[in-house]
Write a protein that holds these residues in place. Structure first.
Motif, PDB file in Angstrom:
ATOM      1  N   ARG A  17      60.161  47.898  23.568  1.00 10.09           N
ATOM      2  CA  ARG A  17      60.170  46.601  24.256  1.00 10.09           C
ATOM      3  C   ARG A  17      60.055  46.722  25.768  1.00 10.09           C
ATOM      4  O   ARG A  17      59.566  45.821  26.435  1.00 10.09           O
ATOM      5  CB  ARG A  17      61.448  45.839  23.907  1.00 10.09           C
ATOM      6  CG  ARG A  17      61.494  45.352  22.473  1.00 10.09           C
ATOM      7  CD  ARG A  17      62.662  44.415  22.210  1.00 10.09           C
ATOM      8  NE  ARG A  17      63.939  45.108  22.197  1.00 10.09           N
ATOM      9  CZ  ARG A  17      64.942  44.844  23.014  1.00 10.09           C
ATOM     10  NH1 ARG A  17      64.819  43.920  23.948  1.00 10.09           N
ATOM     11  NH2 ARG A  17      66.073  45.499  22.934  1.00 10.09           N
ATOM     12  N   MET A  18      60.523  47.865  26.323  1.00 10.07           N
ATOM     13  CA  MET A  18      60.589  48.002  27.771  1.00 10.07           C
ATOM     14  C   MET A  18      59.440  48.816  28.369  1.00 10.07           C
ATOM     15  O   MET A  18      59.156  48.689  29.553  1.00 10.07           O
ATOM     16  CB  MET A  18      61.913  48.665  28.158  1.00 10.07           C
ATOM     17  CG  MET A  18      63.155  47.862  27.775  1.00 10.07           C
ATOM     18  SD  MET A  18      63.205  46.236  28.574  1.00 10.07           S
ATOM     19  CE  MET A  18      63.388  46.725  30.287  1.00 10.07           C
ATOM     20  N   ALA A  19      58.792  49.666  27.574  1.00 11.01           N
ATOM     21  CA  ALA A  19      57.781  50.584  28.118  1.00 11.01           C
ATOM     22  C   ALA A  19      56.632  49.842  28.786  1.00 11.01           C
ATOM     23  O   ALA A  19      56.217  50.188  29.903  1.00 11.01           O
ATOM     24  CB  ALA A  19      57.248  51.501  27.012  1.00 11.01           C
ATOM     25  N   LEU A  20      56.090  48.821  28.125  1.00 13.70           N
ATOM     26  CA  LEU A  20      54.972  48.045  28.680  1.00 13.70           C
ATOM     27  C   LEU A  20      55.303  46.554  28.669  1.00 13.70           C
ATOM     28  O   LEU A  20      54.455  45.723  28.340  1.00 13.70           O
ATOM     29  CB  LEU A  20      53.689  48.308  27.880  1.00 13.70           C
ATOM     30  CG  LEU A  20      53.106  49.719  27.956  1.00 13.70           C
ATOM     31  CD1 LEU A  20      51.894  49.838  27.035  1.00 13.70           C
ATOM     32  CD2 LEU A  20      52.712  50.075  29.383  1.00 13.70           C
ATOM     33  N   SER A  21      56.543  46.220  29.014  1.00 10.77           N
ATOM     34  CA  SER A  21      56.995  44.828  29.002  1.00 10.77           C
ATOM     35  C   SER A  21      56.022  43.935  29.783  1.00 10.77           C
ATOM     36  O   SER A  21      55.535  44.334  30.857  1.00 10.77           O
ATOM     37  CB  SER A  21      58.392  44.750  29.628  1.00 10.77           C
ATOM     38  OG  SER A  21      58.869  43.428  29.616  1.00 10.77           O
ATOM     39  N   PRO A  22      55.655  42.771  29.260  1.00  9.02           N
ATOM     40  CA  PRO A  22      56.202  42.055  28.097  1.00  9.02           C
ATOM     41  C   PRO A  22      55.576  42.419  26.753  1.00  9.02           C
ATOM     42  O   PRO A  22      55.889  41.794  25.747  1.00  9.02           O
ATOM     43  CB  PRO A  22      55.925  40.595  28.434  1.00  9.02           C
ATOM     44  CG  PRO A  22      54.640  40.641  29.186  1.00  9.02           C
ATOM     45  CD  PRO A  22      54.693  41.917  29.994  1.00  9.02           C
ATOM     46  N   VAL A  23      54.671  43.415  26.714  1.00  8.08           N
ATOM     47  CA  VAL A  23      54.073  43.826  25.448  1.00  8.08           C
ATOM     48  C   VAL A  23      55.101  44.631  24.651  1.00  8.08           C
ATOM     49  O   VAL A  23      55.773  45.510  25.199  1.00  8.08           O
ATOM     50  CB  VAL A  23      52.812  44.692  25.692  1.00  8.08           C
ATOM     51  CG1 VAL A  23      52.244  45.196  24.382  1.00  8.08           C
ATOM     52  CG2 VAL A  23      51.770  43.880  26.461  1.00  8.08           C
ATOM     53  N   ILE A  24      55.222  44.336  23.360  1.00  4.02           N
ATOM     54  CA  ILE A  24      56.128  45.086  22.482  1.00  4.02           C
ATOM     55  C   ILE A  24      55.297  46.069  21.675  1.00  4.02           C
ATOM     56  O   ILE A  24      54.428  45.677  20.890  1.00  4.02           O
ATOM     57  CB  ILE A  24      56.902  44.139  21.544  1.00  4.02           C
ATOM     58  CG1 ILE A  24      57.749  43.161  22.358  1.00  4.02           C
ATOM     59  CG2 ILE A  24      57.778  44.937  20.586  1.00  4.02           C
ATOM     60  CD1 ILE A  24      58.505  42.148  21.509  1.00  4.02           C
ATOM     61  N   LEU A  25      55.545  47.347  21.872  1.00  6.57           N
ATOM     62  CA  LEU A  25      54.805  48.387  21.172  1.00  6.57           C
ATOM     63  C   LEU A  25      55.292  48.497  19.728  1.00  6.57           C
ATOM     64  O   LEU A  25      56.449  48.196  19.435  1.00  6.57           O
ATOM     65  CB  LEU A  25      54.982  49.731  21.879  1.00  6.57           C
ATOM     66  CG  LEU A  25      54.488  49.803  23.327  1.00  6.57           C
ATOM     67  CD1 LEU A  25      54.823  51.159  23.935  1.00  6.57           C
ATOM     68  CD2 LEU A  25      52.988  49.543  23.398  1.00  6.57           C
ATOM     69  N   PRO A  26      54.430  48.964  18.808  1.00  5.28           N
ATOM     70  CA  PRO A  26      54.851  49.129  17.407  1.00  5.28           C
ATOM     71  C   PRO A  26      55.975  50.167  17.303  1.00  5.28           C
ATOM     72  O   PRO A  26      55.843  51.282  17.814  1.00  5.28           O
ATOM     73  CB  PRO A  26      53.588  49.624  16.706  1.00  5.28           C
ATOM     74  CG  PRO A  26      52.463  49.230  17.595  1.00  5.28           C
ATOM     75  CD  PRO A  26      52.997  49.272  18.991  1.00  5.28           C
ATOM     76  N   ILE A  27      57.058  49.801  16.637  1.00 10.17           N
ATOM     77  CA  ILE A  27      58.200  50.690  16.531  1.00 10.17           C
ATOM     78  C   ILE A  27      57.856  51.950  15.731  1.00 10.17           C
ATOM     79  O   ILE A  27      58.383  53.040  15.994  1.00 10.17           O
ATOM     80  CB  ILE A  27      59.393  49.941  15.885  1.00 10.17           C
ATOM     81  CG1 ILE A  27      60.651  50.811  15.868  1.00 10.17           C
ATOM     82  CG2 ILE A  27      59.055  49.477  14.483  1.00 10.17           C
ATOM     83  CD1 ILE A  27      61.196  51.150  17.208  1.00 10.17           C
ATOM     84  N   GLY A  28      56.943  51.815  14.754  1.00 10.01           N
ATOM     85  CA  GLY A  28      56.537  52.974  13.968  1.00 10.01           C
ATOM     86  C   GLY A  28      55.867  54.039  14.813  1.00 10.01           C
ATOM     87  O   GLY A  28      56.033  55.240  14.575  1.00 10.01           O
ATOM     88  N   ALA A  29      55.107  53.606  15.816  1.00  7.24           N
ATOM     89  CA  ALA A  29      54.436  54.565  16.705  1.00  7.24           C
ATOM     90  C   ALA A  29      55.457  55.311  17.555  1.00  7.24           C
ATOM     91  O   ALA A  29      55.338  56.524  17.779  1.00  7.24           O
ATOM     92  CB  ALA A  29      53.434  53.840  17.589  1.00  7.24           C
ATOM     93  N   ILE A  30      56.489  54.606  18.034  1.00  5.61           N
ATOM     94  CA  ILE A  30      57.514  55.234  18.874  1.00  5.61           C
ATOM     95  C   ILE A  30      58.270  56.300  18.086  1.00  5.61           C
ATOM     96  O   ILE A  30      58.472  57.421  18.563  1.00  5.61           O
ATOM     97  CB  ILE A  30      58.492  54.174  19.413  1.00  5.61           C
ATOM     98  CG1 ILE A  30      57.750  53.107  20.235  1.00  5.61           C
ATOM     99  CG2 ILE A  30      59.582  54.838  20.242  1.00  5.61           C
ATOM    100  CD1 ILE A  30      57.051  53.640  21.443  1.00  5.61           C
ATOM    101  N   THR A  31      58.710  55.969  16.866  1.00  4.46           N
ATOM    102  CA  THR A  31      59.465  56.940  16.079  1.00  4.46           C
ATOM    103  C   THR A  31      58.592  58.118  15.649  1.00  4.46           C
ATOM    104  O   THR A  31      59.086  59.238  15.516  1.00  4.46           O
ATOM    105  CB  THR A  31      60.072  56.277  14.832  1.00  4.46           C
ATOM    106  OG1 THR A  31      59.041  55.666  14.044  1.00  4.46           O
ATOM    107  CG2 THR A  31      61.081  55.211  15.236  1.00  4.46           C
TER     108      THR A  31
END
Length: 338
Positions: free
Chosen positions: A307-321
């Motif tokens: 949520r914070m990396a490219l705020s206000p864009v929310i990145l896919p959580i699956g990609a982060i994990t």
């Protein structure tokens, strides 16, 4: 004898302190996830918003209808994934096992894709049911390889990779024949999404995870017996086959419920138990609560990054994990080979 008792007590205190530290980190991570996001507001509005009493109704809506469900979803889903990883590792006697690495999550994902696109289902129980069937089929195959064909740890993981690849291909074919609405829903869902669950969905996940947690706590000494090998466990009066089947079904149930609600979130079940084992060893008296807490923390912090990396864009959580878990998985694989 007294020295051994002293060492045992010291080790027990160290492990309890570690679990308390994890609990504190979980509380702080939850507060940080609630506080930080696209919308900015003061600390007083933050606490008032949690109670739904902020002066600005927009803040109340953001806290109660957006951030709080997201945080609760992260906590219960992370706890379930962390615990299933710990259980799968002991029943398969494979430190690389988790719902994502052996294909169970992918089986659940394929079952959900069938439900959404092929059968055009949308009920509260229909999608989780097909998701559960997909995961149980994959788990049964992996279990058969592990128990009856004596395939080693690396072979099980490679089998899981092969199954995951086949299921990913099948899911892609299903997407190809989906209409625009189904495709948008399915693609977004396969990325992993913690923002689409309501309080009813959270309650269902919570009840399933709590049931499995209670079951695992009651069987913590059985898991320790399994660590010594099947023969030793049988000599202690343990029905190994029944225990393995029960735990496989429960892990698939948890994985399917979580995947059908938040989509594919990989590697939580692999990372969480290993972090705990680094501090407490293989004693499942401590590994079980530690995996529950660390799974929640990892998913919470991953969501905060998304949520914070490219705020206000929310990145896919699956990609982060996956970015987090991929290197750790390779390290563990090389460590197992050595």
């Amino acid at each position: 004898m007294e020295n051994k008792l002293t060492d045992y007590d010291a080790n027990r205190k160290k492990n309890i302190i570690f679990l308390l530290a994890l609990f504190l980190i979980l509380i702080l991570s939850s507060l940080a996830s609630l506080k930080f996001g696209t919308a900015k507001f003061s600390l007083s509005d933050f606490f008032l918003g949690l109670l739904g009493k902020a002066h600005d109704d927009k803040i109340n809506l953001i806290m109660i209808n957006n951030r709080l469900p997201r945080i609760l979803t992260s906590i219960v889903s992370g706890a379930g994934l962390g615990l299933t990883g710990a259980i799968l590792q002991v029943i398969l006697q494979n430190n690389l096992a988790s719902a994502s690495t052996i294909g169970v999550s992918q089986g659940a994902s394929f079952g959900a894709a069938l439900a959404i696109v092929v059968f055009n289902l949308s009920g509260d129980f229909q999608i989780p049911l097909l998701s559960f069937l997909g995961s149980i089929i994959v788990a049964s195959f992996i279990l058969a390889l592990s128990k009856f064909n004596n395939i080693k740890a690396q072979g099980i993981v490679l089998a899981g990779v092969a199954i995951s690849a086949m299921l990913a291909g099948a899911t892609t074919l299903i997407q190809y024949f989906a209409d625009e609405v189904q495709l948008a829903s399915l693609v977004y869902w396969t990325f992993g999404d913690l923002g689409s669950t309501g309080y009813k969905d959270i309650l269902i996940i919570f009840l399933v995870v709590v049931f499995i947690c209670i079951y695992a706590i009651f069987h913590r000494w059985d898991y320790n017996a399994l660590l010594a090998g099947d023969n030793t466990a049988i000599s202690l009066g343990l029905n190994v086959d029944r225990l393995v089947i029960e735990n496989t079904v429960l892990c698939c149930l948890a994985a399917s419920i979580i995947v059908s609600n938040i989509g594919l979130v990989n590697f939580i079940g692999l990372i969480a138990p290993h972090i705990v084992k680094m501090f407490v060893g293989n004693n499942y008296v401590y590994v079980i609560p530690g995996s529950i807490l660390s799974g929640s923390i990892i998913l919470l912090l991953s969501d905060l990054v998304s949520r914070m990396a490219l705020s206000p864009v929310i990145l896919p959580i699956g990609a982060i994990t996956s970015f987090l878990g991929g290197p750790i998985f390779l390290y563990l694989l090389l460590k197992e080979r050595r």
